[in-house]
Design a protein around this motif. Structure first.
Motif, short mmCIF file in Angstrom:
data_model
loop_
_atom_site.label_atom_id
_atom_site.label_comp_id
_atom_site.label_asym_id
_atom_site.label_seq_id
_atom_site.Cartn_x
_atom_site.Cartn_y
_atom_site.Cartn_z
N ASP A 1 0.83 -1.20 0.00
CA ASP A 1 0.00 0.00 0.00
C ASP A 1 0.87 1.26 0.00
O ASP A 1 0.53 2.25 -0.65
CB ASP A 1 -0.91 0.01 1.23
N SER B 1 -5.96 2.93 3.28
CA SER B 1 -6.00 1.48 3.04
C SER B 1 -7.43 1.01 2.83
O SER B 1 -7.70 0.14 2.00
CB SER B 1 -5.39 0.74 4.23
N ARG B 2 -8.35 1.59 3.57
CA ARG B 2 -9.76 1.22 3.42
C ARG B 2 -10.25 1.55 2.02
O ARG B 2 -10.95 0.76 1.37
CB ARG B 2 -10.61 1.95 4.46
N ARG B 3 -9.87 2.71 1.50
CA ARG B 3 -10.29 3.10 0.16
C ARG B 3 -9.64 2.22 -0.90
O ARG B 3 -10.30 1.82 -1.86
CB ARG B 3 -9.93 4.57 -0.08
N ARG B 4 -8.37 1.90 -0.72
CA ARG B 4 -7.70 1.01 -1.68
C ARG B 4 -8.36 -0.36 -1.69
O ARG B 4 -8.53 -0.98 -2.74
CB ARG B 4 -6.22 0.88 -1.35
N GLU B 5 -8.75 -0.83 -0.53
CA GLU B 5 -9.39 -2.13 -0.41
C GLU B 5 -10.72 -2.16 -1.17
O GLU B 5 -11.11 -3.19 -1.73
CB GLU B 5 -9.63 -2.43 1.07
N ARG B 6 -11.40 -1.02 -1.21
CA ARG B 6 -12.68 -0.93 -1.90
C ARG B 6 -12.55 -0.54 -3.37
O ARG B 6 -13.55 -0.37 -4.05
CB ARG B 6 -13.57 0.09 -1.19
N GLY B 7 -11.32 -0.40 -3.82
CA GLY B 7 -11.10 -0.04 -5.21
C GLY B 7 -11.38 1.41 -5.53
O GLY B 7 -11.57 1.78 -6.70
N GLN B 8 -11.43 2.25 -4.51
CA GLN B 8 -11.69 3.67 -4.70
C GLN B 8 -10.40 4.43 -4.96
O GLN B 8 -9.32 4.00 -4.53
CB GLN B 8 -12.40 4.25 -3.48
N PRO B 9 -10.48 5.56 -5.66
CA PRO B 9 -9.27 6.35 -5.90
C PRO B 9 -8.68 6.86 -4.59
O PRO B 9 -9.40 7.14 -3.63
CB PRO B 9 -9.77 7.51 -6.77
#
Length: 254
Positions: A28, A85-93
């Motif tokens: 990450d 990390s939460r946003r990356r996990e959800r595929g968000q920018p």
């Protein structure tokens, strides 16, 4: 008896899980190093200020407690990194600006409440360290940095301060680990009350004492390495640990 919501399941983990969390944390960090460096630079600045104050004279005996105690507030300082990390996990920018999204979370007051508790532990740790110094090496009244270091390693009072101070520090460190290892990510993820998050964190440590103790050692070791040179390394260590903590939370709390 600690109460955890029925939809929360505490999983058993092993040392392999810790390695996986660290590897994902590093991934990450590499995925967006500029944004994370922006967040991580705050932590070294705090360390540099603390060091400068400590070397000013009267606060010299508290230099080690000041720096070591920063680990107590590290979980709070990393809340923005958990959000990334939460946003990356959800595929968000992901952008460093998204770290500020935590202020829009419905759990922000719970995060603030537990953060205040962590800051209180930090202050109590400093107070305890001052008491230990006053009753050991403080009686010899070292008048300079050189005298302080010399007395610390060459006198019974100095060694008493080292042993007793680290024993007290271990108590505070274990309390901090138990209360916060998964609580901040959980509040951000599930928007639960800080009491529930804290109880879940304690349950997670009780269910995985060995791996969690090892995790605490890893955190302390990485922060110590990050202090070199001149705390600059924390600009990398801090965000990596923040991301890794998020992934550890995912492995522990089901």
């Amino acid at each position: 008896m600690l109460v955890v919501p029925k939809d929360v399941r505490i999983r058993s983990i092993d040392t392999l899980s810790l390695g996986e969390a660290l590897a994902l944390g590093w991934r990450d960090f590499l995925a967006a190093p500029t944004q994370l460096l922006f967040l991580g630079i705050i932590y070294p600045l705090v360390g540099l200020v603390a060091a400068r104050i400590a070397y000013g004279g009267e606060l010299l005996p508290l230099f080690y407690p000041l720096v070591a105690g920063l680990a107590f507030v590290g979980p709070l300082a990393a809340v923005g990194i958990y959000e990334l990390s939460r946003r990356r996990e959800r595929g968000q920018p992901v952008s460093w600006v998204n770290a500020l999204d935590v202020f829009r979370s419905r759990a922000i007051w719970s995060i603030a409440a537990l953060g205040l508790l962590m800051l209180t532990l930090y202050v109590l740790w400093l107070g305890a360290a001052q008491i230990v110094y006053d009753h050991t090496l403080g009686r010899l009244e070292p008048g300079s940095v050189g005298a302080f270091v010399h007395l610390l390693f060459t006198t019974p009072e100095g060694w008493q301060m080292i042993v007793l101070g680290n024993a007290v520090g271990l108590f505070f460190a274990l309390a901090t680990l138990a209360l916060s290892v998964v609580s901040f990510p959980m509040m951000l993820d599930r928007e639960v009350d800080w009491i529930i998050a804290m109880q879940t964190s304690v349950r997670a440590v009780m269910a995985n004492p060995g791996p969690m103790m090892l995790w605490g050692v890893i955190v302390v070791a990485m922060l110590a390495i990050g202090c070199l040179p001149a705390f600059v390394g924390l600009a990398i260590v801090m965000p990596v640990l923040g991301h890794a903590t998020w992934h550890l939370y995912r492995r522990v709390v089901g």
